[in-house]
Each structure stands twice: as structure tokens, then as C-alpha cells.
Motif scaffolding. Sequence first.
Motif, short mmCIF file in Angstrom:
data_model
loop_
_atom_site.label_atom_id
_atom_site.label_comp_id
_atom_site.label_asym_id
_atom_site.label_seq_id
_atom_site.Cartn_x
_atom_site.Cartn_y
_atom_site.Cartn_z
N LEU A 41 -4.60 1.41 -5.03
CA LEU A 41 -4.37 2.83 -5.21
C LEU A 41 -4.03 3.17 -6.65
CD1 LEU A 41 -2.32 3.81 -2.07
CD2 LEU A 41 -4.52 4.73 -2.78
N LEU A 42 -3.65 2.17 -7.43
CA LEU A 42 -3.10 2.47 -8.75
C LEU A 42 -4.04 2.15 -9.90
CD1 LEU A 42 0.55 1.20 -8.15
CD2 LEU A 42 -0.29 3.55 -8.12
N THR A 43 -5.14 1.48 -9.62
CA THR A 43 -6.04 1.16 -10.73
C THR A 43 -6.95 2.33 -11.04
OG1 THR A 43 -7.50 0.15 -9.15
CG2 THR A 43 -6.19 -1.33 -10.50
N THR A 44 -7.34 2.42 -12.29
CA THR A 44 -8.36 3.38 -12.69
C THR A 44 -9.41 2.60 -13.46
OG1 THR A 44 -7.15 3.79 -14.71
CG2 THR A 44 -6.76 5.30 -12.91
N GLY A 71 4.04 5.51 -3.07
CA GLY A 71 5.34 5.93 -3.57
C GLY A 71 5.33 5.96 -5.09
N LEU A 72 4.78 4.92 -5.69
CA LEU A 72 4.73 4.84 -7.15
C LEU A 72 3.83 5.92 -7.71
CD1 LEU A 72 4.53 1.01 -7.69
CD2 LEU A 72 6.44 2.51 -8.21
N PHE A 73 2.73 6.13 -7.00
CA PHE A 73 1.81 7.16 -7.45
C PHE A 73 2.52 8.51 -7.50
CE2 PHE A 73 -1.36 10.40 -6.89
CZ PHE A 73 -2.27 10.06 -7.86
N LEU A 74 3.24 8.80 -6.41
CA LEU A 74 3.94 10.08 -6.34
C LEU A 74 5.06 10.16 -7.39
CD1 LEU A 74 4.16 10.32 -2.47
CD2 LEU A 74 2.65 11.63 -3.97
N SER A 75 5.68 9.01 -7.66
CA SER A 75 6.81 9.03 -8.58
C SER A 75 6.39 9.08 -10.05
CB SER A 75 7.69 7.79 -8.40
OG SER A 75 7.82 7.44 -7.06
N TYR A 76 5.34 8.37 -10.38
CA TYR A 76 5.05 8.19 -11.80
C TYR A 76 3.78 8.87 -12.30
CZ TYR A 76 8.67 4.66 -11.40
OH TYR A 76 9.85 4.01 -11.15
N ALA A 77 2.99 9.37 -11.40
CA ALA A 77 1.75 10.00 -11.84
C ALA A 77 1.96 11.50 -11.95
CB ALA A 77 0.62 9.67 -10.87
N ASN A 78 2.91 11.90 -12.73
CA ASN A 78 3.14 13.33 -12.91
C ASN A 78 3.37 13.58 -14.40
OD1 ASN A 78 5.90 12.66 -13.50
ND2 ASN A 78 6.17 12.41 -11.29
N PRO A 79 3.40 14.83 -14.80
CA PRO A 79 3.50 15.14 -16.23
C PRO A 79 4.73 14.51 -16.90
CG PRO A 79 2.90 17.09 -15.01
CD PRO A 79 3.18 16.04 -13.99
N THR A 80 5.81 14.25 -16.15
CA THR A 80 7.00 13.66 -16.77
C THR A 80 6.73 12.24 -17.23
OG1 THR A 80 8.11 14.80 -14.97
CG2 THR A 80 9.49 13.55 -16.48
N PHE A 81 6.12 11.44 -16.37
CA PHE A 81 5.94 10.03 -16.71
C PHE A 81 4.54 9.72 -17.23
CE2 PHE A 81 9.49 9.82 -13.70
CZ PHE A 81 10.38 9.06 -14.44
N GLN A 82 3.53 10.31 -16.58
CA GLN A 82 2.14 10.05 -16.99
C GLN A 82 1.82 8.57 -17.12
OE1 GLN A 82 1.06 12.38 -20.42
NE2 GLN A 82 0.47 14.04 -19.06
N LEU A 83 2.23 7.81 -16.11
CA LEU A 83 1.97 6.38 -16.16
C LEU A 83 0.70 5.99 -15.44
CD1 LEU A 83 5.52 4.86 -15.72
CD2 LEU A 83 4.12 4.94 -17.75
N TYR A 84 0.25 6.87 -14.54
CA TYR A 84 -0.99 6.57 -13.83
C TYR A 84 -2.13 6.48 -14.83
CZ TYR A 84 -4.85 7.05 -10.55
OH TYR A 84 -6.00 6.86 -9.85
N GLY A 85 -2.96 5.46 -14.66
CA GLY A 85 -4.05 5.28 -15.61
C GLY A 85 -3.67 4.33 -16.73
N GLU A 120 -2.24 -9.88 -5.36
CA GLU A 120 -1.91 -8.53 -4.90
C GLU A 120 -3.15 -7.65 -4.87
OE1 GLU A 120 0.05 -5.62 -3.30
OE2 GLU A 120 -1.15 -5.11 -5.04
N LEU A 121 -3.23 -6.88 -3.80
CA LEU A 121 -4.37 -5.98 -3.69
C LEU A 121 -3.93 -4.63 -3.17
CD1 LEU A 121 -7.44 -5.62 -3.84
CD2 LEU A 121 -7.56 -6.46 -1.52
N ILE A 144 0.82 -1.20 0.00
CA ILE A 144 0.00 0.00 0.00
C ILE A 144 0.85 1.25 0.00
CG2 ILE A 144 -0.24 0.18 2.51
CD1 ILE A 144 -3.24 0.61 1.84
N VAL A 145 2.00 1.15 0.68
CA VAL A 145 2.91 2.28 0.74
C VAL A 145 3.64 2.42 -0.58
CG1 VAL A 145 4.90 3.22 1.92
CG2 VAL A 145 3.12 2.05 3.21
N LEU A 146 4.02 1.28 -1.13
CA LEU A 146 4.65 1.29 -2.44
C LEU A 146 3.71 1.92 -3.46
CD1 LEU A 146 7.17 0.39 -4.03
CD2 LEU A 146 5.86 -1.60 -4.70
N GLY A 147 2.44 1.58 -3.33
CA GLY A 147 1.43 2.16 -4.21
C GLY A 147 1.49 3.68 -4.17
#
Lengths: 573, 349
Positions: A513-516, A420-434, A507-508, A415-418
Motif C-alpha cells: 500500500l505504501l510503495t509508489t 494506518g501509516l498512509f492515513l497518518s503520514y500521507a498528508n500535507p503535514t508530513f508528506q512522507l508518502y512517495g 515484507e509485502l 496491511i492494516v499498519l500500511g
Amino acid sequence: MTDAVLMPERVRRIDVSVPVFVLLALGLGVLVILPLFWLVWYSVHEDAGGFTLGNFVQLVTDDTMLRAYGIAIAMAAGVGVLSCLLATPLAWLVARTDLPGRRAIRALVTASFVTPPFLGAIAWELLAAPNSGIINVLYRTLFGLPRSDSLFNIYTFPGLVFVIGCFTYPFVFTLVANAFDRVPGDLEDASAILGGRAATTLWRVTLPLVLPSMLAGTLIAVLQALTMFGSPAILALPAGFHVITTKIWSLFQFPPQLGLAAAAAMPLLVITVLLLRGQKAILGRRGYTVLGGKSGAPRIVALGAWRWPAFAFALFVLCLTVIFPYLALLKTALVPNAGDALTPSTITLSHFHFVLFDFSATRLALYNTFVLGFLSATTVAVVAMIVAYIATRKLVRGAGILGMLATAPVAIPGIVLGVGLFLSYANPTFQLYGTIWILLIAFVTIELPAGYQQISSAFHGVHPELEEASRILGASRLKTLWLITSPMLRTSVVAAWCFVFVGTIRELSATILLTTANTKLVSVIIYDLNESGDMGAICVLGLILLVVSFLVVFAVNRMPVLGGGGSVSTTRG
Amino acid sequence: MTWKTTLAATTIAVALLSGGAAWAAAPAAYDITPDLIAAAKKDGTVVWYTATDLTVAEKLAAEFEAEYPGVKVQVERSGSERVFQRIGQEQMSGIHNADIIETSDAVNFIYFKQQGWLEPAVPKIVADEWPDDQKDPDGQFAAYRAHLSVMAYRTDLLKDVEPPKTWEDLLKPEYKGRMVKAHPGYSGTIMTATGVLSNLLGWEWFEKLGQQDVMQVQSSTEPPKKLAEGERAIQVDGNEYNIFRLQDQGVPVQIVYPPEGTPIAIGNAGILKDAPHPDAAKLYYAYLYSTKAQQLNSDFGGLRSFNPDVQEKEGRTPLSQIKLLESDPSELIKQVQTIKQKYEQYFGT
């Protein structure tokens, strides 16, 4: 092959180990360090951005937080002990004795391994909820007791430990059973020849040889339990207590307290590091090479009069972990409301109809789940194998760092990794969220330690003498790895692949936190359905998930390329 | 970090708003026209983030698809606070997946509006028929549904004792270990209900209830299902509409409307700015408020409607005969942290 003229040429050839090492180190570094960096950053910063230790102060002064930690640690320890107690005797029985039906038993244990813990928790809810649980209803009916009496209450701390143990012990079982398979018969023969009785041999020779696997398995079980989210969310919340993962999850309810959540995750990191150190200290510098160039086949112990009691024990374990839960899921899938009795007049396919035709999320979620499972398992198996090879054979200086990097994510709760990943990759640079890529990164990061642990412990079991022989005869490093080492590791690699594949299905905590909408997985829709209490639909989905993943694991184990039938062949090349 | 600061900003903005917001003109009302339908078909899909019970939501979506073939509805159901969390995460990272959002926590919509996430749009029926206090003056959202959070019990499982009649009754020892309750941190409905009940009965009531060995579940759709399973005999709170649906299925459950009052939760809906399917969104949004959809919500879903043409099923107590406990979202938004903290203190989670 033994052309001595070729030798000088080979020495001059560039060794690819160094660039591979650098690339892997960078890749793993980003994978592991980026989310950790954000966690640490968040834990020591205020919302406005200034430096603060306030989160840690709150962590150690907040009673609810400390209690959640205490319960989580006790729970994990309980699960570790229970898993080891269930798994070790069972593994010995199926691997080294003439237990009736031991192949089938082994397959069924795999079935309980394929079962996601949250699904197991839901199944046990159906079985042992104090009032409506099937076992309690039967118990009351049999003895004519009033409604207030119940035999088991699953919404308790022991209930939680029991349920997590039921679906975590296969981690220990698989490792220990494989280790029993590998114990060379000649060592045991030596003990027997020197006058050791069967029990002495078992105690003094065989068990010490499988001890590393037992410890590694138990460690995985403890860490799994400590960082598990689904089962506690399903069983502990109704019981009215938090474990640390559900507590951290609650911190993400609006308005989220990210700093405190990050700080709350830090002790988990420390505990994990301590556990791993403890494992090292126990194992010490003893050597455990069991697969050399020469070893006899494992011996089978005749159980004699103990055959049937042993069989009863195995059956009992299987009932608790596979048979009863599956029957409960099946029964609930077929009746209108979870509490209804299954009779010809109540039987209905409405839940199947709902899940397969009305529920718009089903198909997409199944597709995503299996695609991600394949991708994650393959990625992890490849990376873990290369890392394990470089690290255990110490090909380059500092190779140990790779092993550390590959093991480090074990300390980060999903859940914490979720986050961390959200903060790291869900931004304009990476746009991986979703996208499913953020989930792939999450799964690879989460599962890498388990895959690496398995493959590297298998590497430890293969004595370098065989590789050395190949190298002396002129084969390159890659060729040796491909022709000599990997065939001997085939079972372990296939097992690791299955571990990871099943792991992604289980895995849950990060997933949630990462699914859309477009990247949902079966685990998440099951969790959502559980929160709204749609038991029938959950059971149908769960059964579909189980059947398909069981087929996948079965098929992978049978694939001829991968050394089908599970037997280790060491005679290739 | 942004979340908390924006929340603070919202709280201030809410205070300002309630002080006397300018009546900015809502856009002109629109009706379902052949042009709109054709444009919607071009979009092909509409993505609906909803907190309505899954079966009800899927049923409504299926009816829509039958009426407007060529437009698919993707239903994304979660508890209100989860929907809220998800949309927040998506908006923060510039992802626009959803066309229409709907939750049962009125506080959410104050926040959405403040953030500028909503696209003003007023279906004709909302402009004509909806009461003024059930639609946003700027046309950004309107009350799609309302439902009560009710006390209820299984008549067959509570034969040995007198059923509860008031909120205070629930503290009696004979109900110990027999109750189930949903969670304010998860459910917008329960957050609303906990807010008004704590004002009405005081936190001492919750403290005593916490000692009654209450089974804690998450969503407000879940307590009725625990009653249906026979796991518990009484629900302290939970959706009225789920109870109606159980009654329709023949499960012996009975609703209690205590004389002190019953909390009501308003579920708003709105179209999101930057919706990926803007025309399908407009079509579906108008459909959601149509008499047909609202009647279906009422008949099949047991939801209350602000559409005056909707006929309530026989046997259901009309809203006019129930004492309602209404919540002020702008007050509630300030109490959220306290409610969660107190709740954990008394109920353990």
C-alpha cells in the motif's frame, strides 16, 4: 579502576536513563499510537464523519468475514504447531549432537529463513500445483496415471499451512538453536551425576531451559502466519477462500471500505494480546537465567546408531524448505513457459535478459530494497537494545511501558499498519508518502517486536551480576552496557539485525500500500508479476534477491567487529 | 471517507453527464513537432502508469526510446484496479508521479474526469482518425486499445471431451476442475466482462459456475498463462491478446467466440494534470496513438486498435466477425458493489 575516591562523584552524575526513556517513549508512542489511533477512529466513524458501530455490527454478522477469521486462526495454529515440530528436533540435532554436516545444515536453514514466504509459495506452486506441478507431473509419469490424478494439491488449506510452515519454522529454529547453545553443561552434568540418563536429562533439564525460546519462537510463527498476506494471496485465492488479511485487502479495492477494514483488524489485536498473555502465564515466574558469569561449555550428545536416521530427517526438512523450492525456481527461470520440461533444446536465458535489461523496474527496486533493509535493521537493532536494557533492568519507573510499546506493533497486521501509516503520514503535514521514509517507518514499526523479543530474551539470559560487578568497580551505565553486556549479547544482536534485514525483504503486506513508482521494492514487483502470471521473470528476480540477501546475512555474521564466526566470546573488556 | 463520498458524487455526475453533457470544446489537436521533441528531451523521462501486459508495455517503451533518444519511459504496470487505487492514493496526498495513465476499465476514466485529474490533449491522429464514440468530447482521454475477454482452451489437454462452444457449455460436468478464471475485484477487464455476462446470462450462471471447482486468479493476463503452464485446460475469461501471443509462441490454444457474444473492454489513456514531465507526456501520448505504436500493439501485443490504418495479423478473427458484448461504463459504475458481493458469494473470494 577500583578507585574508591571516585565513587561519590559518580553518584552525583546525572543519570541519562530518564531522558533517554522519555525520548524513546515519545518516539515509540508516536510510531505505534498514531496509526492505531487512525484505525480506531476509522472503525467507529461513518464515511461522512459521524460516530457509528455499524462496522463492528457488520463484522460479526458478515459470514464471509467470520469465515475468513476462522480460517486464518486455524491456519496460524497449524503453522505454529508445524513450525515447532520441524524446528525443535532439528535445532537440538544441530546444536547438541554429533549430527553429520550440522554446520552446513544450520546454514541451509538460514537459507530458508532468507526466502520470502511469497517466493516460497510461488516455488511450491511450481512444485505442487495439481496439474502442472513438477512433483505431480513426475508422479503421473512414474506410475503412468491420467492427467486427473495428482499427489499433492497446493491450492488447499493444508497446502497453505504446509507452505507457510516451511518458511516460518526458521524463526523457531534460530531461537531454539541459540538457546540450546546457551544451556550450560554443568546443569546437565549435575543431572548426569545424580544418575539421570541422557533422555531424562534432555527432558527434565535441557528442554525446560529452552522452553521460553520455543514458546517465543512458536508465538512469532503464529503471529507471522496470522498476519501474513503474500502466501495466502498466492495460494488461498486460487483455492477459493479468504484469510483475514486477504479479506481486508479486498476491502481496499475500489471503492475502499476503510471503516470496515479498520474494524476487521481489531480482533487481530485482541488475539495477539491474548497470545502474549498466554505465553506469560505458561512461563510464570520461573527463572531462566542461563548465562551467568560461570558456566561450562555445552555438551555434545553422541547419536550412535541414530546418526543416519537423524541426518535423513534433517535432509528431508531441507529438501522441502530449501532444495526443492530453489531447484523449481531455477528450472522455471530457464524455460520459456513454467510448464515446459527442462531439456537442452528448451533452455533459455530470455527471462534473465528480460529482468536484467528490458524490465525497467529491476535496478531501482533492488537498490531500494537493500537500502531500506540496512536502514531498518540498524535502526531496529539500536532501538531494541536500548529499550530491552531499560525494560529488563527496570532502570526507571514505568520502564515496562517501553517494552509494551515495542511489542505492540506485532498485533497490527502489516496491511492494516500500511493503511494506518498512509492515513497518518500521507498528508500535507508530513508528506512522507512517495518517499522511502514512510517505508522505513513501516518496516521499523513492523520489525521492532521481533527484534525486541529476541534482544530482550537475550537480556533475560544475562544475569545482572556481571553488570553489577562492573558498576561496583566504577563503570558508568553506558560503559557497562558497551563493555560487559553488549559483547555477551553480540550473537543475539547480530541475529536480530539479520532477522530484521530479512524481515524487510520478506515484507509485502504494508509495502504494497505504501510503495509508489519511485519507491518500489522487489517484493512488490514480484507480487505484481505474479498477478499477471509472469513466472519466469519472478523466478529470476527471486533468485537474485535470495543470492544477494544470503550474501548480506553471511557477511554480517562473519564481520570480525560483530564477533565473526558466530561464537560467543564473553571475555572482552 | 473521501473516496466513498466522491464515488457517490461521481455516480450522480455520471447520471447528469449521460443526460446530455455540454460539448465543451476539446483543445486544438497537436502534432509531433521538432519543438515538442526538443521540449520532451528537456523533461528526459515520462512515467507511464499502465495496465497493459508488462512485456507488451516494455516493448512499446523500448521502441519509443529508440525513436526519441534522450527520453526514457518508466513503465509502471499493475492491474487496472490497482493502478486506479494507486493513482487515487497519490492524488489524495498531492503527489504527482505519473504523466500518463492507462487502464482497461472505462469506469476509471469517468471517475478521473469527474475529479479533474486529466489534462485535455488531443493528438492529431486521434482528432482525424478515431471514431467519435472512442474519444472523450472534451479531449481528456481516448481509446488507446481494446481487447476481448475470451473463452479459450488447450487443444492438447482437451482431447478426451468435446470443447465448449457456448457460455452454457461451461456448466457441463466434464469441465469440472479444469477451468481457470480471473477476478473482477482486481481486473478492470473482468469487471467489465462480469457486468455484461451477468446481464446476459443472469447470476444463476455464475452460481453454477462457482460449483465447477474453478481456479481463481487475479489479473486477466493470468488465465492464459495458466493455460500455457498446463495448469488448467480452459479459461473462462482472460485477455484475448495474451492468447494471440501464446499462439505466436506455438502453444496449442484455441479461442472460442460463443454465439451469445464476447465481452470487449476499452482501454483509455490520458495525460494527468500536474504531470511532472508535461512535454515528454505530450510526446509519448501522441506516440501511443501513432500507427506505428498501434501496429506494434496489434502485431506483438495482439491488441485491437481504433486506428483504421492498422493491419490485423492473418489468422486472427477480425472484430467485425465477432459478436461483441459492449458495456456502458455509466451503468457499470452503479453495479460494482453488487458484482463484487455476488462474486464472493459464488466463488469464495
